[in-house]
Design a protein around this motif. Structure first.
Motif, PDB file in Angstrom:
ATOM      1  N   ALA A 260      20.053  36.593 -31.170  1.00  0.00           N
ATOM      2  CA  ALA A 260      18.717  36.171 -30.740  1.00  0.00           C
ATOM      3  C   ALA A 260      17.606  36.621 -31.672  1.00  0.00           C
ATOM      4  N   VAL A 261      17.833  37.643 -32.509  1.00  0.00           N
ATOM      5  CA  VAL A 261      16.786  38.138 -33.399  1.00  0.00           C
ATOM      6  C   VAL A 261      17.295  38.174 -34.834  1.00  0.00           C
ATOM      7  N   ASP A 262      16.367  37.911 -35.746  1.00  0.00           N
ATOM      8  CA  ASP A 262      16.670  37.958 -37.173  1.00  0.00           C
ATOM      9  C   ASP A 262      16.055  39.181 -37.834  1.00  0.00           C
ATOM     10  N   ILE A 263      14.938  39.662 -37.276  1.00  0.00           N
ATOM     11  CA  ILE A 263      14.255  40.862 -37.749  1.00  0.00           C
ATOM     12  C   ILE A 263      14.212  41.833 -36.576  1.00  0.00           C
ATOM     13  N   VAL A 264      14.865  42.987 -36.719  1.00  0.00           N
ATOM     14  CA  VAL A 264      14.946  43.955 -35.623  1.00  0.00           C
ATOM     15  C   VAL A 264      13.817  44.970 -35.776  1.00  0.00           C
ATOM     16  N   GLN A 265      12.965  45.045 -34.757  1.00  0.00           N
ATOM     17  CA  GLN A 265      11.798  45.918 -34.817  1.00  0.00           C
ATOM     18  C   GLN A 265      11.928  47.073 -33.822  1.00  0.00           C
ATOM     19  N   THR A 266      11.245  48.157 -34.120  1.00  0.00           N
ATOM     20  CA  THR A 266      11.128  49.261 -33.169  1.00  0.00           C
ATOM     21  C   THR A 266       9.784  49.942 -33.391  1.00  0.00           C
ATOM     22  N   ALA A 267       9.176  50.383 -32.296  1.00  0.00           N
ATOM     23  CA  ALA A 267       7.827  50.939 -32.368  1.00  0.00           C
ATOM     24  C   ALA A 267       7.852  52.430 -32.678  1.00  0.00           C
ATOM     25  N   ALA A 268       6.829  52.878 -33.391  1.00  0.00           N
ATOM     26  CA  ALA A 268       6.721  54.292 -33.760  1.00  0.00           C
ATOM     27  C   ALA A 268       6.685  55.190 -32.535  1.00  0.00           C
ATOM     28  N   VAL A 269       6.160  54.690 -31.433  1.00  0.00           N
ATOM     29  CA  VAL A 269       5.985  55.511 -30.235  1.00  0.00           C
ATOM     30  C   VAL A 269       7.322  55.945 -29.642  1.00  0.00           C
TER      31      VAL A 269
END
Length: 411
Positions: A260-269
Motif C-alpha cells: 500500500a505504500v511506496d515511501i515509508v514515513q515515521t514522525a520524529a515525535v
C-alpha cells in the motif's frame, strides 16, 4: 549510571505566518513544542521532544535504570503500557523518553548520536515542507525562494481541497525551484492529510498528473486503510507515502503486506528506536524511509545509519524558542554537528521568562473536519491564502460527461 528523574516544559515554534493543511490552519502561526528532560546521577541530562501524556506512569518503567540500555528500556516502556494501549500521544511520550535516553548514551560516550549509531555521513538530504495551504501566491513564492536559497530542490505542498488551486500552487513552486536550480527539474510532492476517499484521491491526482510530475502523494486516504492506499497507488503514477501517524510496527505491517505504500514515513515525535525499527522493516520490503517533523533532530541522527533513507522533511529553518541546535542547512541537506548527543541545548530560563504559551484553537490541522471525505463542493476560500484566488461560486463535485476530463476531486 542511573536515571534519577525527569522534568517537563513546553516552548513554542513561532512560524511568522499561518500554517496548516486541508484539515485546518493555525492563523497565528504558533505551535507548541513539548520537551522532556531526563536526569542521571552522572550529571548528564538527556533531551527529548514530545508529549508528556501519562509521563509519570511511563517513566516508572525506566526510573533507576541504566539509561545506556536504551532499546531494552524502550521495550519495557511498551510493556508497561500494553493493557491500555500505547498508540497515539502516549506513544509520543515513550518516543520522547526514548530520544532522551539516546541523547544520554551518546553524551556519555562523548560522541554525536549519528556517529554512535554508525552513521558515516552527517549530511541528510532534505525537502522543503512549508505547511503552506493558507499562503497567498506571493507568500508561497517567497517562502520557497528562501528554501531554494539553502539549496533545496524538492518541495511538498499541502493541498487536496481544490484541484485547480493545487495545480496553480505546485506550478508556481516548480517555477521557483526550477529557476533556482538553473533549469533542473525539481521534485514535487502533495500532502492531502487524509482528506480524500479512494476515488477522490485517484481523480484529483490523475487530473494533476495531466500537467505535473508528482514524486509522491502523501496520506491520500485514512492512515490505516491499506486496501484504499493500494487502490490509490494502482490508479496514479506518483508514489504513495504514509506512516507519520502510525505508532508501532503492528500498524505498518498490514500496509506493507498489501503493497500500500511506496515511501515509508515515521514522525520524529515517536522516537529513535521506533524509527530504526521501521527503517529495518521498510528495508526488508525494499522500500525507502523518510523522517517527518518540524524539529526532527533525533531522526536525522538516526537516518545517517540506515541504508534506505530517501530524504527528510525540512519545515522551519529556525529552531523553537529557547532551543539551539548543532546543525545547519546547506546545499539542500541538513548538516549535523559534532556536539555529543543530539546537539540540542535547552535554555530553560529563556523559555520560562518568555511567557509564550500556545493556546488551543477551535480549528487547526489536528482537528479533522466533520465533512472530510464527504465534500460535494470544492473548499475554495476555506483558508486565508486561497480565498482571493476563486472569487466565483464553488464548483460542484458531480459526475462529468463521458468525454469531459474531470477537473475536481469528487466522491
Amino acid at each position: 549510571m542511573r536515571i534519577t528523574g525527569f522534568r517537563t516544559l513546553t516552548t513554542v515554534h513561532e512560524w511568522g505566518r499561518p500554517i496548516g493543511d486541508a484539515n485546518g490552519v493555525y492563523v497565528d502561526g504558533v505551535t507548541p513544542v513539548p520537551i522532556i528532560l531526563v536526569d542521571t546521577d552522572a550529571g548528564i541530562t538527556g533531551v527529548g521532544l514530545g508529549p508528556h501524556i501519562e509521563v509519570d506512569a511511563v517513566f516508572s518503567a525506566i526510573d533507576g535504570e541504566d539509561p545506556r540500555c536504551v532499546t531494552a528500556l524502550y521495550d519495557r516502556m511498551l510493556r508497561h503500557t500494553f493493557k491500555a494501549g500505547h498508540a497515539g500521544a502516549l506513544f509520543g511520550t515513550i518516543g520522547a523518553l526514548d530520544t532522551a535516553l539516546w541523547d544520554i548514551k551518546a553524551k556519555a560516550a562523548g560522541e554525536p548520536l549519528w556517529r554512535l549509531l554508525g552513521g558515516g555521513d552527517r549530511r541528510v538530504p532534505a525537502y522543503a515542507s512549508a505547511l503552506d495551504i493558507a499562503l497567498s501566491d506571493d507568500e508561497l513564492a517567497h517562502v520557497y525562494q528562501t528554501y531554494a536559497e539553502h539549496g533545496l530542490r524538492a518541495a511538498k505542498l499541502k493541498g487536496g481541497l481544490d484541484v485547480e488551486r493545487d495545480r496553480d500552487r505546485l506550478t508556481l513552486v516548480r517555477e521557483v525551484l526550477t529557476e533556482a536550480g538553473r533549469g533542473a527539474r525539481p521534485a514535487l510532492m502533495l500532502d492531502a492529510n487524509e482528506t480524500w476517499t479512494r476515488k477522490q484521491a485517484v481523480r484529483h491526482v490523475s487530473e494533476l498528473e495531466r500537467t505535473l510530475d508528482l514524486t509522491w502523494v502523501e496520506e491520500p486516504v485514512r492512515r490505516w486503510d491499506a486496501e484504499g492506499m493500494a487502490a490509490v497507488g494502482r490508479g496514479i503514477r506518483a508514489s504513495v507515502a504514509s506512516g507519520e501517524n502510525l505508532s508501532g510496527l503492528e500498524q505498518y505491517r498490514p500496509l506493507l503486506a498489501r503493497g500500500a505504500v511506496d515511501i515509508v514515513q515515521t514522525a520524529a515525535v515517536w522516537g529513535v528506536t521506533h524509527f530504526l525499527r521501521v527503517a529495518a522493516l521498510a528495508h526488508a520490503h525494499d522500500l525507502p524511509v523518510s523522517p517527518i517533523g518540524d524539529t526532527p533532530v533525533a531522526l536525522l541522527h538516526a537516518a545517517t545509519s540506515v541504508p534506505n533513507l530517501i530524504a527528510a522533511e525540512l519545515q522551519n529553518l529556525q529552531p523553537p524558542l529557547g532551543l539551539s541546535l548543532d546543525l545547519h542547512v546547506e546545499d539542500g541537506a541538513f548538516v549535523l554537528g559534532h556536539s555529543p548527543g543530539l546537539g540540542i541545548e535547552v535554555d530553560e530560563e529563556a523559555i520560562t521568562a518568555s511567557g509564550r504559551q500556545h493556546t488551543a484553537a477551535p480549528e487547526g490541522p489536528g482537528i479533522r473536519p466533520d465533512h472530510a471525505g464527504r465534500r460535494l463542493l470544492t473548499a475554495a476560500g476555506r483558508h486565508a491564502g486561497t480565498q482571493q484566488h476563486h472569487p466565483g461560486p464553488p464548483r460542484f463535485l458531480v459526475p462529468h460527461p463521458v468525454n469531459e476530463v474531470p477537473r475536481t476531486a469528487g466522491p
